[in-house]
Design an enzyme around this catalytic site. Structure first.
Site, PDB file in Angstrom:
ATOM      1  CD  GLU A 115      -1.363  13.644  -4.015  1.00 27.16           C
ATOM      2  OE1 GLU A 115      -1.707  12.795  -3.151  1.00 27.16           O
ATOM      3  OE2 GLU A 115      -0.263  13.600  -4.589  1.00 27.16           O
ATOM      4  CD  GLU A 125       4.341  11.164  -0.754  1.00 25.87           C
ATOM      5  OE1 GLU A 125       4.789  10.047  -0.481  1.00 25.87           O
ATOM      6  OE2 GLU A 125       3.121  11.371  -0.920  1.00 25.87           O
TER       7      GLU A 125
HETATM    8  O1  LIG Z   1       2.295   8.619   0.304  1.00 23.60           O
HETATM    9  C1  LIG Z   1       1.724   8.866   1.501  1.00 23.60           C
HETATM   10  C2  LIG Z   1       2.196   8.207   2.616  1.00 23.60           C
HETATM   11  C3  LIG Z   1       1.628   8.450   3.824  1.00 23.60           C
HETATM   12  C4  LIG Z   1       0.603   9.324   3.893  1.00 23.60           C
HETATM   13  C5  LIG Z   1       0.127   9.970   2.780  1.00 23.60           C
HETATM   14  C6  LIG Z   1       0.692   9.771   1.575  1.00 23.60           C
HETATM   15  C7  LIG Z   1       0.125  10.487   0.402  1.00 23.60           C
HETATM   16  N1  LIG Z   1       0.632  10.048  -0.843  1.00 23.60           N
HETATM   17  C8  LIG Z   1      -0.235  10.378  -1.964  1.00 23.60           C
HETATM   18  C9  LIG Z   1      -1.478   9.596  -1.810  1.00 23.60           C
HETATM   19  C10 LIG Z   1      -1.969   8.789  -2.736  1.00 23.60           C
HETATM   20  C11 LIG Z   1      -1.214   8.507  -3.967  1.00 23.60           C
HETATM   21  O2  LIG Z   1      -2.089   8.120  -5.015  1.00 23.60           O
HETATM   22  C12 LIG Z   1      -0.444   9.743  -4.387  1.00 23.60           C
HETATM   23  O3  LIG Z   1       0.288   9.477  -5.562  1.00 23.60           O
HETATM   24  C13 LIG Z   1       0.515  10.154  -3.283  1.00 23.60           C
HETATM   25  O4  LIG Z   1       1.161  11.359  -3.666  1.00 23.60           O
END
Ligand SMILES: Oc1ccccc1CN[C@@H]1C=C[C@@H](O)[C@H](O)[C@H]1O
Length: 335
Positions: free
Chosen positions: A240, A133
Site C-alpha cells: 500500500e 492489522e
Molecule cells: O488502517 C489504518 C489505521 C491507521 C493507520 C493506517 C491504516 C492503514 N490501513 C490501510 C489504509 C487504507 C485502507 O484502504 C486499507 O485497506 C488499509 O489496509
C-alpha cells in the site's frame, strides 16, 4: 501515455509494480493502469462491508469488474482483505437481537465468507491479504482487541488462513500490516508470523503496507525490518505504498500539519524519497515480488482524508492531471 516509457516494463524482471484501484478509477485511470502497472488491488471492493453487506447477500459485481479488467490486461490481482477490524459490518458479530453473537455463529460466518469469496475468485486472484492489522500499535500487548479476537480468541488468525487455503490451495496467503517497520510493532508482527509458521499454518508472505512520509521512517529502519521478515523465508509484498508530504502524527492530541502546496521543493523531496524507497526494494528483489502503490494519481488518494479529512496530499507517482511527477522519472531511471 503513448510516449511515456512503461514503469512495469522497466521493472518487469525485478518485481511487479501495482496499484490500488476502484471500479471508478478503473475507468478514469485506465490509460495509466494499462501502461504502467502489472498488478491491481481493489482498494475497497473486496472488503467485507462491500462484498458481503448482509448475511445472505453477496455483492461481487464491483470487484468482478476489477478482476475482469486485470484478466483482460494480464495483470496480477491481490485480494484485499478477508479479515480486518475495520470496514466489517456489525451484523457479523451480532445475533438477531443485536446482542454479541456466540463464537460458533461468528465462526460459521467466517467460514462461509471465506469459502464464498475466495471460492468465487479461485484462479483469478493470485494472493490474498487474509488478515489485515491484527497486531497492536503501541503498548504492552500483542494482538489487537478486535471484534474477531473478542468473539473467537487468538486463533481466529490461524483459522482464517486455514480456511483461505482450503478455498483456494493455489492462492498465496499474506498477513498485511502498517507501521510494520517500527521496531516494537515489527517484533510483535514477527512473533505472530513465527507462531503461525511454527504451527504449520499455510502462510506464504507478509504484506508491508509502507504508508510512509517524506522523512519517516528512515531507510535504515525499513531495511532492518525487511531483513527480519525475509529471514523467516516468507515472500514480501509492498502492498500500500504512498508517501505523504505530511509527518505521520500518531498522538490524537498532537496538532497535524496544515495543508501545503505541492511546489518544486516538495516535488524534489518526494522524488528523492521514492528513489530511495525503490533502491531499497531493488536490493531485496530476490524475495520482494510486488510493489503496489495505494492509488495511481494524486486526484484519487485516501490520504486526502486520512489522517486529516479534506487536507490535500500529493503521495503518488502521477499528479492530479495524470501526468508523471519527478518521482516517476527517478523511479523509472532506477530500473
Ligand atoms: O488502517 C489504518 C489505521 C491507521 C493507520 C493506517 C491504516 C492503514 N490501513 C490501510 C489504509 C487504507 C485502507 O484502504 C486499507 O485497506 C488499509 O489496509
Amino acid at each position: 501515455t503513448g510516449q511515456q516509457p512503461s514503469l512495469q516494463e522497466a521493472y518487469a524482471d525485478r518485481f511487479r509494480v501495482g496499484a490500488a484501484v476502484s471500479a471508478t478509477t478503473l475507468r478514469t485511470h485506465a490509460d495509466l493502469l494499462k501502461r504502467h502497472f502489472s498488478s491491481v488491488t481493489p482498494e475497497n471492493e473486496m472488503k467485507w462491508e462491500r462484498i458481503h453487506p448482509a448475511e445472505a447477500a453477496y455483492s461481487f459485481s464491483a470487484a468482478d469488474q476489477i478482476v475482469l479488467f486485470a484478466r483482460d490486461h494480464g495483470m496480477f490481482v491481490r485480494g484485499h482483505t478477508l479479515v480486518w477490524h475495520n470496514q466489517t459490518p456489525a451484523w457479523v458479530f451480532q445475533d438477531d437481537l443485536g446482542q454479541p453473537a456466540p463464537a460458533k455463529l461468528v465462526e460459521a460466518r467466517l467460514e462461509a465468507h471465506i469459502a464464498e469469496v475466495v471460492g468465487h475468485y479461485r484462479g483469478a486472484v493470485g494472493c490474498w491479504d487474509v488478515v489485515n492489522e491484527a497486531v497492536i500499535d503501541q503498548g504492552e500487548g500483542w494482538l489487537r482487541e478486535s471484534p474477531w479476537r473478542k468473539a473467537l480468541g487468538d486463533d481466529y488468525i490461524e483459522k482464517a488462513f486455514r480456511l483461505a487455503h482450503q478455498a483456494d490451495p493455489d492462492a498465496l496467503l499474506f498477513y498485511n500490516d502498517y507501521n510494520e517497520t517500527q521496531p516494537a510493532k515489527r517484533d510483535r508482527i514477527l512473533r505472530l508470523l513465527e507462531h503461525l509458521l511454527d504451527r504449520g499454518v499455510p502462510i506464504h508472505g507478509v504484506g508491508l503496507q509502507m504508508h510512509v512520509s517524506l522523512d519517516d521512517p528512515d531507510i535504515e529502519q525499513m531495511e532492518a525490518a525487511i531483513e527480519r521478515y525475509r529471514a523467516l523465508g516468507l515472500r514480501l509484498h509492498v502492498t500500500e505504498l504512498d508517501v505523504s508530504v505530511y509527518p505521520w502524527v500518531h498522538e490524537p492530541d498532537q496538532p497535524q500539519m496544515p495543508e501545503r502546496p505541492y511546489d518544486d521543493e516538495l516535488a524534489e523531496r518526494l522524488a528523492a524519497r521514492y528513489e530511495a524507497l525503490f533502491a531499497l526494494y531493488l536490493r531485496h528483489r530476490d524475495v520482494l515480488e510486488n510493489v503496489t502503490l495505494w492509488g495511481v494519481a494524486d486526484d484519487a488518494t485516501w490520504r486526502d482524508n486520512f489522517p486529516v479529512r479534506g487536507r490535500k496530499d500529493w503521495p503518488l507517482l502521477f499528479d492530479v492531471n495524470h501526468q508523471p511527477k519527478e518521482a516517476f522519472w527517478r523511479v523509472l531511471r532506477l530500473a
